[in-house]
Design an enzyme around this catalytic site. Structure first.
Site, PDB file in Angstrom:
ATOM      1  N   VAL A   1       3.343  -3.439  -0.699  1.00  0.00           N
ATOM      2  CA  VAL A   1       4.107  -4.419   0.065  1.00  0.00           C
ATOM      3  C   VAL A   1       5.361  -3.708   0.554  1.00  0.00           C
ATOM      4  O   VAL A   1       5.762  -2.674   0.010  1.00  0.00           O
ATOM      5  CB  VAL A   1       4.474  -5.678  -0.762  1.00  0.00           C
ATOM      6  CG1 VAL A   1       3.233  -6.508  -1.057  1.00  0.00           C
ATOM      7  CG2 VAL A   1       5.195  -5.322  -2.032  1.00  0.00           C
ATOM      8  N   SER A   2       5.991  -4.257   1.582  1.00  0.00           N
ATOM      9  CA  SER A   2       7.116  -3.572   2.216  1.00  0.00           C
ATOM     10  C   SER A   2       8.441  -3.737   1.500  1.00  0.00           C
ATOM     11  O   SER A   2       9.294  -2.864   1.563  1.00  0.00           O
ATOM     12  CB  SER A   2       7.264  -4.049   3.662  1.00  0.00           C
ATOM     13  OG  SER A   2       6.109  -3.714   4.390  1.00  0.00           O
ATOM     14  N   THR A   3       8.632  -4.866   0.828  1.00  0.00           N
ATOM     15  CA  THR A   3       9.924  -5.106   0.182  1.00  0.00           C
ATOM     16  C   THR A   3       9.738  -5.497  -1.279  1.00  0.00           C
ATOM     17  O   THR A   3       8.685  -6.001  -1.671  1.00  0.00           O
ATOM     18  CB  THR A   3      10.722  -6.216   0.892  1.00  0.00           C
ATOM     19  OG1 THR A   3       9.977  -7.432   0.836  1.00  0.00           O
ATOM     20  CG2 THR A   3      10.995  -5.857   2.354  1.00  0.00           C
TER      21      THR A   3
END
Length: 188
Positions: free
Chosen positions: A9-11
């Site tokens: 996931v990005s964050t």
């Protein structure tokens, strides 16, 4: 011949749960997890995953965009897997390089990535040539124009320190030193 999962996931505040559930359901016993932007090429868990994969293993992701944001990066990773005689599977995108149709799909994607890279290089080259024809030169503007160079020369002859000159002109100390060094080289 193992299924190795990779979930990203990005964050940090996003959840990996749905990806982990899908990878476990697909039969992945080992899953590498990462909370980092896919744009970055320096993803430590992805690197560990790629280092771990052996001949006959299959790297499994939920979706292609979990592995990488650019087609070029995806193709690079898949080529690395191919060199290791490992496979790749994307659950949502129905791509499996263990099958002839999956390999064909990835070869087409690879050709598209090369084509895109070539187009970008051509556009850049044409843009630079067009700018030069109009008298514009690319790159960062000089911090020291001829007026500021004159000020540096004058202030140094007055015995002012390089740090003080840099502060007065609102430029970096290294810029002043580089200019002075170039002046010394020209004088020699």
């Amino acid at each position: 011949m193992s299924l190795i999962g990779y979930a990203r996931v990005s964050t940090a505040d996003q959840s990996l749960n749905s990806q982990l559930d899908a990878l476990k359901a697909a039969g992945c016993k080992k899953i590498y997890q990462e909370k980092m932007s896919g744009v970055r090429d320096d993803r430590p868990e992805l690197q560990k995953c790629l280092d771990y994969i052996r001949d006959g293993d299959t790297l499994v992701v939920l979706k292609l965009d979990r592995l990488g944001r650019s087609l070029h990066h995806l193709v690079t990773v898949i080529n690395l897997l191919h060199e290791k005689e490992a496979n790749f599977r994307s659950l949502s995108d129905s791509i499996d390089t263990n099958s002839p149709s999956g390999r064909l799909t990835f070869h087409v994607m690879g050709a598209m990535a090369e084509f895109e890279k070539s187009l970008n290089a051509d556009r850049t080259r044409l843009g630079l040539a067009s700018a030069r024809a109009r008298g514009r030169i690319g790159g960062r503007p000089k911090a020291l124009d001829s007026e500021k160079e004159g000020i540096v020369d004058q202030r140094r002859s007055e015995g002012v320190s390089v740090a003080k000159i840099a502060e007065e002109l609102e430029i970096g100390v290294a810029t002043v030193y580089r200019y002075l060094k170039s002046q010394e080289a020209d004088a020699a």
